[in-house]
Design a protein around this motif. Structure first.
Motif, PDB file in Angstrom:
ATOM      1  N   ARG A  39      -5.670  14.874   7.130  1.00 18.03           N
ATOM      2  CA  ARG A  39      -7.033  14.347   6.976  1.00 18.03           C
ATOM      3  C   ARG A  39      -7.493  14.458   5.522  1.00 18.03           C
ATOM      4  O   ARG A  39      -8.007  13.501   4.946  1.00 18.03           O
ATOM      5  CB  ARG A  39      -7.995  15.105   7.890  1.00 18.03           C
ATOM      6  N   ARG A  72       0.830  -1.208   0.000  1.00 19.28           N
ATOM      7  CA  ARG A  72       0.000   0.000   0.000  1.00 19.28           C
ATOM      8  C   ARG A  72       0.864   1.257   0.000  1.00 19.28           C
ATOM      9  O   ARG A  72       0.554   2.235  -0.672  1.00 19.28           O
ATOM     10  CB  ARG A  72      -0.927  -0.020   1.214  1.00 19.28           C
ATOM     11  N   CYS A 128      -6.568   6.378   1.702  1.00 23.62           N
ATOM     12  CA  CYS A 128      -5.713   5.556   2.567  1.00 23.62           C
ATOM     13  C   CYS A 128      -5.889   6.010   4.009  1.00 23.62           C
ATOM     14  O   CYS A 128      -6.492   7.047   4.290  1.00 23.62           O
ATOM     15  CB  CYS A 128      -4.247   5.660   2.152  1.00 23.62           C
ATOM     16  N   SER A 129      -5.351   5.240   4.912  1.00 27.22           N
ATOM     17  CA  SER A 129      -5.407   5.614   6.322  1.00 27.22           C
ATOM     18  C   SER A 129      -4.364   6.695   6.596  1.00 27.22           C
ATOM     19  O   SER A 129      -3.395   6.864   5.840  1.00 27.22           O
ATOM     20  CB  SER A 129      -5.121   4.402   7.207  1.00 27.22           C
ATOM     21  N   ARG A 130      -4.550   7.414   7.688  1.00 25.60           N
ATOM     22  CA  ARG A 130      -3.571   8.428   8.052  1.00 25.60           C
ATOM     23  C   ARG A 130      -2.244   7.788   8.448  1.00 25.60           C
ATOM     24  O   ARG A 130      -1.173   8.383   8.277  1.00 25.60           O
ATOM     25  CB  ARG A 130      -4.125   9.306   9.174  1.00 25.60           C
ATOM     26  N   GLN A 131      -2.303   6.561   8.937  1.00 25.79           N
ATOM     27  CA  GLN A 131      -1.069   5.855   9.273  1.00 25.79           C
ATOM     28  C   GLN A 131      -0.241   5.596   8.018  1.00 25.79           C
ATOM     29  O   GLN A 131       0.982   5.810   7.995  1.00 25.79           O
ATOM     30  CB  GLN A 131      -1.401   4.531   9.973  1.00 25.79           C
ATOM     31  N   THR A 132      -0.914   5.126   6.948  1.00 21.28           N
ATOM     32  CA  THR A 132      -0.210   4.896   5.684  1.00 21.28           C
ATOM     33  C   THR A 132       0.304   6.205   5.113  1.00 21.28           C
ATOM     34  O   THR A 132       1.426   6.287   4.600  1.00 21.28           O
ATOM     35  CB  THR A 132      -1.148   4.220   4.672  1.00 21.28           C
ATOM     36  N   ALA A 134      -5.317  12.113   3.191  1.00 21.41           N
ATOM     37  CA  ALA A 134      -5.683  10.707   3.347  1.00 21.41           C
ATOM     38  C   ALA A 134      -7.019  10.421   2.678  1.00 21.41           C
ATOM     39  O   ALA A 134      -7.183   9.392   2.005  1.00 21.41           O
ATOM     40  CB  ALA A 134      -5.738  10.340   4.833  1.00 21.41           C
TER      41      ALA A 134
END
Length: 229
Positions: free
Chosen positions: A30, A3, A38-42, A33
């Motif tokens: 925010r 990812r 995608c997630s904020r972590q990614t 993403a």
């Protein structure tokens, strides 16, 4: 394909859309993403890769910015008077940038000259309005970097930010319709070359005069566009 590997090129495209010039602020994590799906972590992992590569830098409380981390601390906009009129921006640049060019002529070494020559050549090779604007911003910032004064660099970054506001863009749209890409890659690029030549020759008065002549050309073009029916 992981990812993270997939997100990186999409993130670079998003940067080109939303923050095309060095010093531009990227959208919030925010919004990025959500736009990339995608997630904020990614996203944070991808931003960490770009930061390590020198493509972005981050400042706590202010956001994420395109380009390498500046030599000096960025000037907070709340500490400066908000620029409202394009003529104010141009007058400020005329007061500040010619002496910066003179200082660059005093400080530049062979590697600095080669870097500025490369930036000037990139401007001459530009083929679109966006490419012209990005090349122009990189060139002017490059001279300030060579001058080596972080305070002046911070002020110049603030003025560059002001140029991206709507009030400037409206005036520049009119000017661009008048001068177009050919003017930038021709006469304006010749003037960039003259600034670099003076810096390469170690000629502070020549560099200052060349930069002043260049900015006065821009000022005159914007005035012509303003009065043109």
């Amino acid at each position: 394909m992981t990812r993270l590997t997939r997100i990186l090129p999409e993130l670079r495209l998003a940067m080109d859309r939303h923050a095309p010039v060095a010093g531009d602020r990227l959208p919030s994590e925010r919004d990025l993403a959500a736009g990339l799906g995608c997630s904020r972590q990614t996203l944070r992992a991808a931003l960490a890769v770009l930061e390590q590569e020198g493509e972005i830098w981050r400042h706590v409380g202010q956001g994420t910015f395109r380009g390498p981390r500046p030599l000096g601390r960025p000037v907070r906009e709340s500490l400066l008077i908000e620029v409202q009129a394009p003529d104010q921006i141009l007058r400020a640049r005329l007061l500040i940038e010619p002496p910066i060019a003179a200082e660059a002529a005093r400080a530049a070494g062979p590697a600095d000259v080669r870097h500025l020559q490369k930036l000037a050549a990139e401007g001459r090779a530009a083929t679109t309005r966006g490419a012209c604007e990005q090349a122009d911003a990189r060139f002017h910032r490059g001279i300030a970097e060579v001058a080596g004064n972080p305070i002046l660099l911070g002020v110049l970054d603030h003025l560059s930010g002001a140029r991206r506001r709507a009030v400037w863009q409206r005036e520049w749209d009119r000017t661009y319709r008048l001068v177009g890409v050919a003017e930038f890659t021709g006469h304006h690029s010749d003037q960039h070359g003259a600034v670099v030549a003076a810096i390469a020759a170690g000629d502070p008065p020549g560099a200052e005069a060349a930069m002043r002549a260049h900015l006065e050309t821009i000022e005159q073009a914007m005035r012509r566009a303003e009065i043109r029916p």
